[in-house]
Design a protein around this motif. Structure first.
Motif, PDB file in Angstrom:
ATOM      1  N   ASN A 189       4.407  -8.533 -11.311  1.00 20.56           N
ATOM      2  CA  ASN A 189       4.836  -7.709 -10.172  1.00 20.56           C
ATOM      3  C   ASN A 189       6.232  -7.132 -10.388  1.00 20.56           C
ATOM      4  OD1 ASN A 189       2.446  -8.141  -8.814  1.00 20.56           O
ATOM      5  ND2 ASN A 189       3.238  -9.843  -7.593  1.00 20.56           N
ATOM      6  N   ALA A 190       7.115  -7.898 -11.031  1.00 25.85           N
ATOM      7  CA  ALA A 190       8.465  -7.404 -11.318  1.00 25.85           C
ATOM      8  C   ALA A 190       8.400  -6.209 -12.270  1.00 25.85           C
ATOM      9  CB  ALA A 190       9.315  -8.520 -11.921  1.00 25.85           C
ATOM     10  N   ILE A 191       7.537  -6.288 -13.268  1.00 26.27           N
ATOM     11  CA  ILE A 191       7.383  -5.177 -14.215  1.00 26.27           C
ATOM     12  C   ILE A 191       6.835  -3.941 -13.496  1.00 26.27           C
ATOM     13  CG2 ILE A 191       6.071  -4.369 -16.229  1.00 26.27           C
ATOM     14  CD1 ILE A 191       6.277  -7.273 -17.292  1.00 26.27           C
ATOM     15  N   ILE A 192       5.871  -4.159 -12.604  1.00 19.64           N
ATOM     16  CA  ILE A 192       5.308  -3.038 -11.829  1.00 19.64           C
ATOM     17  C   ILE A 192       6.390  -2.386 -10.976  1.00 19.64           C
ATOM     18  CG2 ILE A 192       3.747  -2.476  -9.903  1.00 19.64           C
ATOM     19  CD1 ILE A 192       1.836  -4.625 -11.048  1.00 19.64           C
TER      20      ILE A 192
ATOM     21  N   THR B  23       8.956  -0.490 -13.068  1.00 16.87           N
ATOM     22  CA  THR B  23       8.328   0.728 -13.578  1.00 16.87           C
ATOM     23  C   THR B  23       8.281   1.803 -12.500  1.00 16.87           C
ATOM     24  OG1 THR B  23       6.981  -0.585 -15.110  1.00 16.87           O
ATOM     25  CG2 THR B  23       6.254   1.672 -14.667  1.00 16.87           C
ATOM     26  N   TYR B  24       7.988   1.390 -11.268  1.00 14.42           N
ATOM     27  CA  TYR B  24       7.983   2.320 -10.132  1.00 14.42           C
ATOM     28  C   TYR B  24       9.350   2.992  -9.970  1.00 14.42           C
ATOM     29  CZ  TYR B  24       9.092   3.080  -5.119  1.00 14.42           C
ATOM     30  OH  TYR B  24       9.571   3.564  -3.923  1.00 14.42           O
ATOM     31  N   HIS B  25      10.410   2.214 -10.011  1.00  8.92           N
ATOM     32  CA  HIS B  25      11.753   2.778  -9.869  1.00  8.92           C
ATOM     33  C   HIS B  25      12.079   3.715 -11.032  1.00  8.92           C
ATOM     34  CE1 HIS B  25      12.185  -0.572  -6.997  1.00  8.92           C
ATOM     35  NE2 HIS B  25      13.143   0.165  -6.463  1.00  8.92           N
ATOM     36  N   TYR B  26      11.694   3.302 -12.222  1.00 10.66           N
ATOM     37  CA  TYR B  26      11.966   4.139 -13.397  1.00 10.66           C
ATOM     38  C   TYR B  26      11.193   5.449 -13.334  1.00 10.66           C
ATOM     39  CZ  TYR B  26      12.667   5.380 -18.319  1.00 10.66           C
ATOM     40  OH  TYR B  26      13.012   6.032 -19.478  1.00 10.66           O
TER      41      TYR B  26
ATOM     42  N   TRP C 217      -1.019   5.053  -6.001  1.00  8.74           N
ATOM     43  CA  TRP C 217      -1.362   6.471  -5.921  1.00  8.74           C
ATOM     44  C   TRP C 217      -0.345   7.318  -6.667  1.00  8.74           C
ATOM     45  CZ3 TRP C 217       1.596   9.926  -2.654  1.00  8.74           C
ATOM     46  CH2 TRP C 217       2.621   9.283  -1.922  1.00  8.74           C
ATOM     47  N   ASP C 218      -0.743   8.503  -7.041  1.00  9.82           N
ATOM     48  CA  ASP C 218       0.120   9.429  -7.773  1.00  9.82           C
ATOM     49  C   ASP C 218       1.109  10.062  -6.801  1.00  9.82           C
ATOM     50  OD1 ASP C 218       1.344  11.343  -9.311  1.00  9.82           O
ATOM     51  OD2 ASP C 218      -0.444  12.601  -9.541  1.00  9.82           O
ATOM     52  N   PHE C 219       2.323   9.526  -6.786  1.00  8.84           N
ATOM     53  CA  PHE C 219       3.341  10.035  -5.863  1.00  8.84           C
ATOM     54  C   PHE C 219       4.256  11.055  -6.536  1.00  8.84           C
ATOM     55  CE2 PHE C 219       4.860   6.047  -7.744  1.00  8.84           C
ATOM     56  CZ  PHE C 219       6.059   6.434  -8.299  1.00  8.84           C
ATOM     57  N   VAL C 220       4.087  11.255  -7.839  1.00 10.49           N
ATOM     58  CA  VAL C 220       4.964  12.170  -8.563  1.00 10.49           C
ATOM     59  C   VAL C 220       4.468  13.614  -8.485  1.00 10.49           C
ATOM     60  CG1 VAL C 220       5.873  12.800 -10.830  1.00 10.49           C
ATOM     61  CG2 VAL C 220       5.834  10.395 -10.127  1.00 10.49           C
TER      62      VAL C 220
ATOM     63  N   SER D  50      12.619   2.356  -0.997  1.00  9.32           N
ATOM     64  CA  SER D  50      11.433   2.576  -0.163  1.00  9.32           C
ATOM     65  C   SER D  50      11.097   4.059  -0.011  1.00  9.32           C
ATOM     66  CB  SER D  50      11.661   1.950   1.223  1.00  9.32           C
ATOM     67  OG  SER D  50      11.931   0.572   1.112  1.00  9.32           O
ATOM     68  N   LEU D  51      11.478   4.853  -0.987  1.00  8.72           N
ATOM     69  CA  LEU D  51      11.190   6.290  -0.894  1.00  8.72           C
ATOM     70  C   LEU D  51       9.692   6.568  -0.812  1.00  8.72           C
ATOM     71  CD1 LEU D  51      13.699   7.816  -3.494  1.00  8.72           C
ATOM     72  CD2 LEU D  51      13.850   7.905  -1.004  1.00  8.72           C
ATOM     73  N   VAL D  52       8.908   5.766  -1.517  1.00  8.84           N
ATOM     74  CA  VAL D  52       7.459   5.984  -1.579  1.00  8.84           C
ATOM     75  C   VAL D  52       6.729   4.776  -0.997  1.00  8.84           C
ATOM     76  CG1 VAL D  52       5.492   6.498  -3.058  1.00  8.84           C
ATOM     77  CG2 VAL D  52       7.773   7.354  -3.676  1.00  8.84           C
ATOM     78  N   PRO D  53       6.086   4.919   0.159  1.00  3.72           N
ATOM     79  CA  PRO D  53       5.386   3.781   0.765  1.00  3.72           C
ATOM     80  C   PRO D  53       4.187   3.342  -0.068  1.00  3.72           C
ATOM     81  CG  PRO D  53       4.919   5.804   1.964  1.00  3.72           C
ATOM     82  CD  PRO D  53       6.008   6.121   0.985  1.00  3.72           C
ATOM     83  N   LEU D  54       4.045   2.013  -0.191  1.00  2.64           N
ATOM     84  CA  LEU D  54       2.883   1.396  -0.842  1.00  2.64           C
ATOM     85  C   LEU D  54       2.683   1.848  -2.287  1.00  2.64           C
ATOM     86  CD1 LEU D  54       0.344   1.600   2.150  1.00  2.64           C
ATOM     87  CD2 LEU D  54       1.770  -0.344   1.481  1.00  2.64           C
ATOM     88  N   ALA D  55       3.752   2.263  -2.925  1.00  2.00           N
ATOM     89  CA  ALA D  55       3.646   2.783  -4.296  1.00  2.00           C
ATOM     90  C   ALA D  55       3.177   1.721  -5.281  1.00  2.00           C
ATOM     91  CB  ALA D  55       4.987   3.351  -4.741  1.00  2.00           C
ATOM     92  N   THR D  56       3.516   0.453  -5.026  1.00  2.00           N
ATOM     93  CA  THR D  56       3.176  -0.604  -5.975  1.00  2.00           C
ATOM     94  C   THR D  56       2.093  -1.538  -5.461  1.00  2.00           C
ATOM     95  OG1 THR D  56       4.930  -2.037  -5.092  1.00  2.00           O
ATOM     96  CG2 THR D  56       5.522  -0.579  -6.920  1.00  2.00           C
TER      97      THR D  56
END
Length: 318
Positions: free
Chosen positions: A127-130, A133-136, A83-86, A71-77
């Motif tokens: 959704n699993a792929i999304i 991908t977020y974690h990666y 949104w661009d969190f990087v 949960s480091l980035v809220p609403l990332a997926t």
């Protein structure tokens, strides 16, 4: 032979250091556009800075194994928020990665139980792929994407395990190859036993994370001793010792729930099996008391004959 111990997400010994502050979609939607961005940025920054605090705490206490918060980035997926969190936090992500690399820490993510590849519903796989991908992408931002792992379960059975595993085989390969290479699978406490999960790992060339508590609740037909050679074999070529999960049942009735600490008596059979096998391993403590539980089990094991504590989070077995 060395056993290293770690913990999950939050260092309870630190004041106000949660890396999992969040923002619900409902609250996000209520905000004006400028306020939405401000809140996302503020929470993400706090989570990343708290992760850095936790890593420094781990380094100071000799804890080299750590699972980062998903949960480091809220609403990332979220499909309406993505949104661009990087870019805005590139320096903080790099600082995390540099700490991990400099101090030879082993870190991972463990997406939630809804990240699965066995569902007959296509949107669940999407959704699993999304989510994977977020974690990666977070690991990429840290520069850890070729070294750190993302651990998941096989998923649900939906009334027919063989069909569900067939869907896993079909759906998992839809995931980017680079992400698949960093994926590990774990046995669960109700559905897929260690032996069943091992078969999936062996088919896809994935490393297997053995959870002793889950095995105790959902044992299958093979003992820990019988499983260990195959478990260790899945980690060959990774350059890392196998990773295991360890927790204790909360009570006689709540056998699947995790207790605050790990009871040495409960863990003894597992630890003895590892000792008899004679090869080093990493053990993630999944107890409610987090870092306190990890440090406590290391302290208690260090008092036993044949066990020597070599730092805050590691034991040498002779």
């Amino acid at each position: 032979m060395i056993l290293r111990f770690g913990y999950v997400s939050t260092a309870l010994s630190l004041w106000e250091a949660t890396p999992s502050r969040t923002l619900t979609f409902t609250n996000w939607k209520k905000q004006e556009e400028a306020s939405r961005k401000e809140k996302l940025y503020h929470i993400t920054e706090q989570n990343l800075k708290n992760t850095i605090r936790i890593l420094h705490y781990n380094i100071a206490h000799g804890i080299e194994l750590y699972r980062m918060s998903s949960s480091l980035v809220p609403l990332a997926t979220h499909p309406e928020v993505k949104w661009d969190f990087v870019t805005p936090f590139g320096d903080l992500f790099k600082e995390i990665g540099n700490l991990v690399q400099k101090h030879h820490l082993r870190v991972s993510f463990h997406p939630n139980q809804y990240t699965l590849f066995t569902s007959p519903q296509e949107h669940i796989t999407t959704n699993a792929i999304i989510d994977m991908t977020y974690h990666y992408e977070m690991f990429e931002a840290m520069g850890l994407h070729k070294n750190a792992s993302i651990n998941i379960h096989v998923g649900g059975a939906y009334g027919n395990k063989e069909e569900a595993i067939g869907r896993f085989n079909e759906n998992f390969v839809k995931l980017d190859e680079n992400i698949r290479k960093q994926t590990t699978l774990e046995n669960d406490d109700k559905t897929y036993t260690a032996e069943e999960t091992l078969r999936v790992c062996e088919q896809h060339g994935l490393a297997f994370v053995f959870d002793y508590h889950h095995h105790w609740a959902n044992p299958g037909e093979q003992t820990v001793e019988e499983l260990l050679p195959r478990i260790f074999a899945t980690w060959e070529g990774t350059g890392k010792p196998p990773k295991f999960h360890l927790s204790s049942p909360k009570s006689e009735k709540l056998i699947r729930a995790h207790a605050d600490y790990v009871e040495v008596e409960f863990a003894t059979a597992f630890i003895k099996a590892l000792k008899a096998y004679g090869k080093s391993a990493d053990i993630m403590i999944e107890a409610k008391a987090k870092d306190k539980a990890a440090l406590k089990i290391v302290e208690e094991l260090g008092k036993l004959r044949g066990f020597k504590r070599i730092n805050g989070g590691a034991i040498e077995l002779k």
